[in-house]
Design an enzyme around this catalytic site. Sequence first.
Site, PDB file in Angstrom:
ATOM      1  N   HIS A  64       0.812  -1.202   0.000  1.00  0.00           N
ATOM      2  CA  HIS A  64       0.000   0.000   0.000  1.00  0.00           C
ATOM      3  C   HIS A  64       0.852   1.261   0.000  1.00  0.00           C
ATOM      4  CE1 HIS A  64      -3.204   2.660   0.555  1.00  0.00           C
ATOM      5  NE2 HIS A  64      -3.560   2.392   1.785  1.00  0.00           N
ATOM      6  N   CYS A  65       2.156   1.138   0.281  1.00  0.00           N
ATOM      7  CA  CYS A  65       2.954   2.350   0.531  1.00  0.00           C
ATOM      8  C   CYS A  65       3.924   2.693  -0.592  1.00  0.00           C
ATOM      9  CB  CYS A  65       3.734   2.183   1.830  1.00  0.00           C
ATOM     10  SG  CYS A  65       2.669   2.062   3.266  1.00  0.00           S
ATOM     11  N   ILE A  66       4.916   1.816  -0.795  1.00  0.00           N
ATOM     12  CA  ILE A  66       6.051   2.196  -1.652  1.00  0.00           C
ATOM     13  C   ILE A  66       5.621   2.495  -3.098  1.00  0.00           C
ATOM     14  CG2 ILE A  66       8.429   1.575  -2.309  1.00  0.00           C
ATOM     15  CD1 ILE A  66       7.973   1.744   0.729  1.00  0.00           C
TER      16      ILE A  66
END
Length: 441
Positions: free
Chosen positions: A273-275
């Site tokens: 979900h982030c990088i």
Amino acid sequence: MSDSFAPLLARIQDRAATVGVIGLGYVGLPLARALAKAGFRVLGFDVDAAKVTKLNAGTSYIKQIPDATVAEMRANRFEATDAFDRLSEADAILICVPTPLTDAREPDLSYVTGSARAIADRLRAGQLVILESTTYPSTTRGDVLPILEKSGLKAGTDFFLAFSPEREDPGNPTHTVAHIPKVVGGLDSHSGDLACALYAAIVPQVVRVSSPEVAEACKILENTYRAVNIALVNELKVLYDRMGIDVWEVIDAAKTKPFGFQAFYPGPGLGGHCIPLDPFYLAWVAKRHGMNTRFIELAGEVNTAMPAFVVSKIADVLNDAGKPVRGSKVAILGMAYKKDVDDPRESPGFELMELLLNKGAAVTYNDPHIPVLPRMRHYPNLAMTSSALTPEYLAAQDCVLIATDHTAYDYQLIVTHARVVVDTRNATKKVTEGRGKIVRA
Ligand SMILES: NC(=O)c1ccc[n+]([C@@H]2O[C@H](COP(=O)([O-])OP(=O)(O)OC[C@H]3O[C@@H](n4cnc5c(N)ncnc54)[C@H](O)[C@@H]3O)[C@@H](O)[C@H]2O)c1
């Protein structure tokens, strides 16, 4: 001097405060657990009624959080609800909702602003609001604050506002809320004092910074740093592959340098979900300031090219065996975005599967953590269940692709029974027999 500050600080320090956590996902649920364990009464808010029912029944929907943990949370005065009117019961409210990208790859702040509106509708004097969702610098002050102040209450005197980014490392038991320092930036000194007091109860170290903007920028720096460094090793992987040099051996050698080098590893593409998403929040806000963030764009370009590189390797391997991709049987091992988690979000496995299917391959998959493929926004038509990883299944494949290096896999068994293994994670590093069947990608 605000009348609201001192009583709220005392309630937090005495653990008499009720804490509301909005968004009970990979971030919100562990946070709620830590707060409940520290002695706070915790109210968890989620729009997903099924999750609320499960949690209140003492069952989990996240693999890393076992049912026993949810049962322990329930015993520790944790309650889940989808009744947002109950936000007024909370002394502190932490927002942990998703921050995805739109189809045009622009920040989608609708979950954050929706949560802010839900809070504003019930805001009362003496509440502390903290945004935890990852976002671009200026969101807390520029997007959340105006919504909250529509209530007629004033930040810094009536209510308090801060930003504190989550640093979850799913699947890593040594990186939980209790182990990771937390960065906190208050809108004003009272907001900062209150947020620091709350987190001091659950984390080993609170790192106070001067503003929400610094805290927001810090989180995006951390994730952009990873995206850029992963892009660098992904680019070198392609180059070294052409030169016949093993990039994994190179990184293992380089990381023996005791200073000035941190190891990052190549892979089949970014996931989670982030990088893959957060750096684009920064790139977007940079354009509003008349600037292009070239490192971010370039890293995105390199990283998003990785699934196609892997598929080209599979095509080469099949070609060497005198087979076209069309009609060949390809098994993808690992659909989660990283090892030992059940999280498929942004996982390159889906793109690999779609690229192979589009070329006519007969694709199946195995993932011990994902028995059925969930319906993904960008891949709505990939309905499939995990195949059993038996010697017969492996032997029946024209190519076995290791997309995620789950610990549960017996890599020697995989190599022994497969005709050829395309390994994107160096997962077969310790395999001793049949190494000639392994191709790195
Ligand atoms: N997963 C990670 O490893 C990680 C790490 C650091 C930061 N973050 C950031 O934390 C934030 C949350 O991520 P996550 O991984 O926990 O997401 P998630 O999808 O696992 O959980 C979000 C939860 O919010 C709920 N939700 C959606 N809209 C809501 C609303 N309006 N009101 C209440 N609940 C709502 C969803 O049902 C879901 O349960 C994101 O900004 C993410 O970038 C995630």
